[in-house]
Design an enzyme around this catalytic site. Structure first.
Site, PDB file in Angstrom:
ATOM      1  N   THR A 116       1.270 -84.190  45.914  1.00 34.07           N
ATOM      2  CA  THR A 116       1.448 -85.643  45.355  1.00 34.07           C
ATOM      3  C   THR A 116       0.612 -86.116  44.020  1.00 34.07           C
ATOM      4  OG1 THR A 116       0.912 -87.976  45.736  1.00 34.07           O
ATOM      5  CG2 THR A 116      -0.409 -86.579  47.089  1.00 34.07           C
ATOM      6  N   ASP A 117       1.378 -86.852  43.244  1.00 31.53           N
ATOM      7  CA  ASP A 117       0.877 -87.295  41.909  1.00 31.53           C
ATOM      8  C   ASP A 117      -0.467 -87.910  42.223  1.00 31.53           C
ATOM      9  OD1 ASP A 117       2.001 -89.881  43.001  1.00 31.53           O
ATOM     10  OD2 ASP A 117       3.017 -90.219  41.299  1.00 31.53           O
ATOM     11  N   GLU A 118      -0.757 -88.566  43.199  1.00 34.26           N
ATOM     12  CA  GLU A 118      -1.880 -89.322  43.315  1.00 34.26           C
ATOM     13  C   GLU A 118      -3.131 -88.815  43.462  1.00 34.26           C
ATOM     14  OE1 GLU A 118      -1.962 -92.186  46.802  1.00 34.26           O
ATOM     15  OE2 GLU A 118       0.007 -92.835  46.728  1.00 34.26           O
ATOM     16  N   TYR A 143      -6.742 -90.780  51.281  1.00 36.94           N
ATOM     17  CA  TYR A 143      -5.680 -89.898  51.386  1.00 36.94           C
ATOM     18  C   TYR A 143      -5.532 -88.954  50.032  1.00 36.94           C
ATOM     19  CZ  TYR A 143      -0.512 -88.645  50.237  1.00 36.94           C
ATOM     20  OH  TYR A 143       0.441 -87.914  49.892  1.00 36.94           O
ATOM     21  N   LYS A 174      -5.538 -84.818  49.944  1.00 33.51           N
ATOM     22  CA  LYS A 174      -4.546 -84.194  49.459  1.00 33.51           C
ATOM     23  C   LYS A 174      -4.845 -83.062  48.362  1.00 33.51           C
ATOM     24  CE  LYS A 174      -0.597 -84.049  50.157  1.00 33.51           C
ATOM     25  NZ  LYS A 174       0.319 -83.073  51.122  1.00 33.51           N
TER      26      LYS A 174
HETATM   27  P1  NAD Z   1       5.361 -88.540  56.956  1.00 31.76           P
HETATM   28  O1  NAD Z   1       4.218 -89.117  57.272  1.00 31.76           O
HETATM   29  O2  NAD Z   1       6.740 -89.298  56.868  1.00 31.76           O
HETATM   30  O3  NAD Z   1       5.634 -87.243  58.010  1.00 31.76           O
HETATM   31  C1  NAD Z   1       4.471 -86.323  58.208  1.00 31.76           C
HETATM   32  C2  NAD Z   1       5.225 -85.337  59.283  1.00 31.76           C
HETATM   33  O4  NAD Z   1       3.990 -84.325  59.434  1.00 31.76           O
HETATM   34  C3  NAD Z   1       5.289 -85.966  60.659  1.00 31.76           C
HETATM   35  O5  NAD Z   1       6.342 -85.705  60.920  1.00 31.76           O
HETATM   36  C4  NAD Z   1       4.226 -85.738  61.475  1.00 31.76           C
HETATM   37  O6  NAD Z   1       4.497 -85.772  62.755  1.00 31.76           O
HETATM   38  C5  NAD Z   1       4.002 -84.367  61.128  1.00 31.76           C
HETATM   39  N1  NAD Z   1       2.150 -83.937  61.224  1.00 31.76           N
HETATM   40  C6  NAD Z   1       1.222 -84.992  61.077  1.00 31.76           C
HETATM   41  N2  NAD Z   1      -0.136 -84.189  61.153  1.00 31.76           N
HETATM   42  C7  NAD Z   1       0.414 -83.115  61.792  1.00 31.76           C
HETATM   43  C8  NAD Z   1      -0.179 -81.987  62.104  1.00 31.76           C
HETATM   44  N3  NAD Z   1      -1.579 -81.928  62.391  1.00 31.76           N
HETATM   45  N4  NAD Z   1       0.469 -80.880  62.632  1.00 31.76           N
HETATM   46  C9  NAD Z   1       1.822 -80.708  62.362  1.00 31.76           C
HETATM   47  N5  NAD Z   1       2.521 -81.629  61.970  1.00 31.76           N
HETATM   48  C10 NAD Z   1       1.903 -82.930  61.576  1.00 31.76           C
HETATM   49  O7  NAD Z   1       5.354 -87.916  55.422  1.00 31.76           O
HETATM   50  P2  NAD Z   1       6.164 -87.861  54.139  1.00 31.76           P
HETATM   51  O8  NAD Z   1       6.207 -89.040  53.376  1.00 31.76           O
HETATM   52  O9  NAD Z   1       7.599 -87.146  54.705  1.00 31.76           O
HETATM   53  O10 NAD Z   1       5.429 -86.876  53.305  1.00 31.76           O
HETATM   54  C11 NAD Z   1       5.663 -85.340  53.417  1.00 31.76           C
HETATM   55  C12 NAD Z   1       4.719 -84.623  52.633  1.00 31.76           C
HETATM   56  O11 NAD Z   1       5.207 -85.018  51.019  1.00 31.76           O
HETATM   57  C13 NAD Z   1       3.273 -85.087  52.818  1.00 31.76           C
HETATM   58  O12 NAD Z   1       2.476 -83.799  52.573  1.00 31.76           O
HETATM   59  C14 NAD Z   1       2.856 -86.050  51.723  1.00 31.76           C
HETATM   60  O13 NAD Z   1       1.688 -85.845  51.028  1.00 31.76           O
HETATM   61  C15 NAD Z   1       3.766 -85.360  50.538  1.00 31.76           C
HETATM   62  N6  NAD Z   1       4.271 -86.605  49.448  1.00 31.76           N
HETATM   63  C16 NAD Z   1       4.708 -87.627  50.145  1.00 31.76           C
HETATM   64  C17 NAD Z   1       5.434 -88.709  49.134  1.00 31.76           C
HETATM   65  C18 NAD Z   1       5.879 -89.957  49.712  1.00 31.76           C
HETATM   66  O14 NAD Z   1       6.245 -90.793  48.651  1.00 31.76           O
HETATM   67  N7  NAD Z   1       6.402 -90.184  50.915  1.00 31.76           N
HETATM   68  C19 NAD Z   1       5.285 -88.316  47.795  1.00 31.76           C
HETATM   69  C20 NAD Z   1       4.711 -86.996  47.490  1.00 31.76           C
HETATM   70  C21 NAD Z   1       4.329 -86.153  48.353  1.00 31.76           C
HETATM   71  O1  DAU Z   2       2.747 -91.479  44.702  1.00 31.85           O
HETATM   72  C1  DAU Z   2       3.369 -90.644  45.914  1.00 31.85           C
HETATM   73  C2  DAU Z   2       2.504 -91.392  47.126  1.00 31.85           C
HETATM   74  O2  DAU Z   2       3.336 -92.518  47.237  1.00 31.85           O
HETATM   75  C3  DAU Z   2       2.535 -90.332  48.289  1.00 31.85           C
HETATM   76  O3  DAU Z   2       1.892 -89.310  48.149  1.00 31.85           O
HETATM   77  C4  DAU Z   2       2.223 -91.319  49.713  1.00 31.85           C
HETATM   78  O4  DAU Z   2       2.341 -90.422  50.765  1.00 31.85           O
HETATM   79  C5  DAU Z   2       3.094 -92.313  49.699  1.00 31.85           C
HETATM   80  O5  DAU Z   2       2.649 -93.219  50.855  1.00 31.85           O
HETATM   81  C6  DAU Z   2       3.052 -93.047  48.373  1.00 31.85           C
HETATM   82  O6  DAU Z   2       1.687 -93.793  48.369  1.00 31.85           O
HETATM   83  P1  DAU Z   2       1.445 -95.524  47.792  1.00 31.85           P
HETATM   84  O7  DAU Z   2       0.437 -95.999  48.196  1.00 31.85           O
HETATM   85  O8  DAU Z   2       1.810 -95.374  46.583  1.00 31.85           O
HETATM   86  O9  DAU Z   2       2.918 -95.952  48.897  1.00 31.85           O
HETATM   87  P2  DAU Z   2       3.007 -97.381  49.619  1.00 31.85           P
HETATM   88  O10 DAU Z   2       4.500 -97.446  50.080  1.00 31.85           O
HETATM   89  O11 DAU Z   2       2.008 -97.427  50.740  1.00 31.85           O
HETATM   90  O12 DAU Z   2       2.664 -98.600  48.440  1.00 31.85           O
HETATM   91  C7  DAU Z   2       3.387 -98.717  47.200  1.00 31.85           C
HETATM   92  C8  DAU Z   2       2.758 -99.618  46.479  1.00 31.85           C
HETATM   93  O13 DAU Z   2       3.212-100.796  47.209  1.00 31.85           O
HETATM   94  C9  DAU Z   2       1.404 -99.635  46.344  1.00 31.85           C
HETATM   95  O14 DAU Z   2       1.186-100.183  45.184  1.00 31.85           O
HETATM   96  C10 DAU Z   2       1.009-100.550  47.488  1.00 31.85           C
HETATM   97  C11 DAU Z   2       2.098-101.721  47.333  1.00 31.85           C
HETATM   98  N1  DAU Z   2       2.514-102.087  48.852  1.00 31.85           N
HETATM   99  C12 DAU Z   2       2.377-101.332  50.034  1.00 31.85           C
HETATM  100  C13 DAU Z   2       2.830-102.163  51.227  1.00 31.85           C
HETATM  101  C14 DAU Z   2       2.743-101.002  52.426  1.00 31.85           C
HETATM  102  C15 DAU Z   2       2.651-103.778  48.884  1.00 31.85           C
HETATM  103  O15 DAU Z   2       2.457-104.260  48.018  1.00 31.85           O
HETATM  104  N2  DAU Z   2       2.817-104.274  50.145  1.00 31.85           N
HETATM  105  C16 DAU Z   2       2.710-103.268  51.148  1.00 31.85           C
HETATM  106  O16 DAU Z   2       3.004-103.847  52.406  1.00 31.85           O
END
Ligand code: NAD
Ligand code: DAU
Length: 347
Positions: free
Chosen positions: A130-132, A156, A160
């Site tokens: 992730t970019d975070e 988090y 990562k």
């Molecule tokens: P998600 O939370 O929707 O899905 C995570 C999945 O991993 C789930 O199906 C869960 O059951 C499984 N899991 C959790 N713990 C586990 C374990 N111990 N063993 C096996 N499976 C397990 O997450 P997502 O949003 O699909 O993100 C997927 C990946 O991409 C993550 O690594 C996250 O850090 C990365 N990522 C997410 C975003 C985003 O915006 N969502 C952006 C950049 C990177």
């Molecule tokens: O940047 C990549 C990341 O983006 C991934 O690595 C993470 O897995 C993913 O969860 C996401 O993280 P963020 O914290 O940016 O996403 P989230 O959707 O939780 O929040 C997006 C923005 O919105 C953040 O500034 C917090 C704000 N927010 C979020 C929620 C859930 C609100 O203002 N209200 C809310 O209820």
């Protein structure tokens, strides 16, 4: 290719499984997922069912990436050649409420997977990050590049970043054939409604208040999940081992702008917006340079945020049963009732 997809029942993992089935129908996929609250078998509806005719096309194994014996068995039994590693605890707010599970899955789980993959001589390992991990930007700062030092600020992102360091160490020490991608905020179908965009869509559709943290001026770069999947496919197949590739959507927006656009697409009033207490340690801005992946692999994001958001609102409107079972909690009990029947077919 026989590809292990960890976390394939989550949001991005399940979109990636669909993408792979469409783009590379001859590949075999093994999904390893613990089915935590974020994993949902309904995310693979149509995929697991369709593979009943060819049970080896997609296999589902319920299990934990931190279980070394299970991972060893899965890699051996399925003769896994490559791994794409999505499995993680992914929600920042949950990491603030309880960091322990983030360390266990994201750090120990990744280390376990790496060690078993190295022992099994897996030929390719793509770690989805992730970019975070780069930290936080001010309004005028240049975007993160792959050279930006890691400076995570939430439990988090710290977990990562730790996993990224482990992957890099395995490559440096043993020439383990790994790659890392770092992507910005994804949105699209099958996203668990705890994240900003699906949460706001569902609350708007139900005429519930929309909770915006702080002043709502935190900025994120948004990418449609299908663009992310296409980028991952390019890195998995053509990326250079040991390298990091940033993936982003070139679409920076303040949260409030996203929320207002969602209300507009749902035909609801801005009177639903509520400014609530800010997230502790809330990162102000993320922005990514994607010049490297564009230059080296010829990938670029295709969807504009405006068309992607409209398509996403339309998807949630059209798939109400999917999200109603999540809001009610029924997706968990449905799973417990159906898993064994499915397991008999698919593993
Ligand atoms: P998600 O939370 O929707 O899905 C995570 C999945 O991993 C789930 O199906 C869960 O059951 C499984 N899991 C959790 N713990 C586990 C374990 N111990 N063993 C096996 N499976 C397990 O997450 P997502 O949003 O699909 O993100 C997927 C990946 O991409 C993550 O690594 C996250 O850090 C990365 N990522 C997410 C975003 C985003 O915006 N969502 C952006 C950049 C990177
Ligand atoms: O940047 C990549 C990341 O983006 C991934 O690595 C993470 O897995 C993913 O969860 C996401 O993280 P963020 O914290 O940016 O996403 P989230 O959707 O939780 O929040 C997006 C923005 O919105 C953040 O500034 C917090 C704000 N927010 C979020 C929620 C859930 C609100 O203002 N209200 C809310 O209820």
């Amino acid at each position: 290719m026989i590809l292990l997809v960890t976390g394939g029942c989550g949001f991005i993992g399940s979109n990636f499984v669909r993408f792979q089935r469409a783009q590379h129908p001859d590949d075999r996929l093994v999904v390893l997922d613990a089915l935590t609250y974020a994993g949902n078998l309904h995310n693979l509806d149509g995929v697991l069912d369709a593979s009943a005719a060819d049970p080896a096309a997609v296999t589902l194994v319920r299990g934990d990436i931190a279980d070394a014996a299970l991972v060893e068995q899965v890699l051996r039994d399925h003769q896994v050649e490559a791994i794409i590693h999505f499995a993680a605890e992914s929600h920042v707010d949950r990491s603030i409420l309880g960091p322990g599970e983030f360390v266990r899955t994201n750090v120990l789980g990744t280390a376990t997977l790496l060690e078993q993959a190295r022992a099994a001589k897996v030929a390719r390992f793509l770690h989805v990050s992730t970019d975070e991990v780069y930290g936080d930007l001010g309004p005028a700062d240049p975007p993160f590049t792959e050279q930006t030092p890691l400076a995570p600020r939430s439990p988090y992102s710290a977990s990562k970043a730790s996993s990224d360091h482990l992957v890099a160490a395995w490559h440096h020490t043993w020439h383990f054939p790994s790659l890392i991608t770092r992507c910005s905020n994804n949105y699209g179908p099958y996203q668990f409604p705890e994240k900003l965009i699906p949460l706001m869509i569902l609350r708007a559709l139900d005429d519930q208040p929309l909770p915006v943290y702080g002043d709502g001026m935190n900025v994120r770069d948004w990418i449609h999940v299908e663009d992310h999947c296409a980028a991952l496919d390019a890195v998995l197949r053509r990326g250079r081992e040991g390298e990091v590739y940033n993936i982003g959507g070139n679409s920076e927006r303040a949260n409030l702008a996203i929320v207002r656009r969602i209300l507009e697409l749902c035909g609801k009033s801005e009177a639903l917006i509520r400014h609530v207490t800010d997230r502790p340690g809330h990162d102000r801005r993320y922005a990514l340079s994607i010049e490297k992946i564009e230059r080296e692999l010829g990938w670029t994001p295709r969807r504009t945020l405006d068309e992607g958001l409209a398509a996403t609102v339309a998807w949630y409107r059209a798939n109400e049963p999917w999200w109603r079972t999540i809001l009610s909690g029924d997706y968990r009990t449905w799973y417990e009732r159906n898993y064994h029947a499915r397991k008999a077919v698919h593993s």
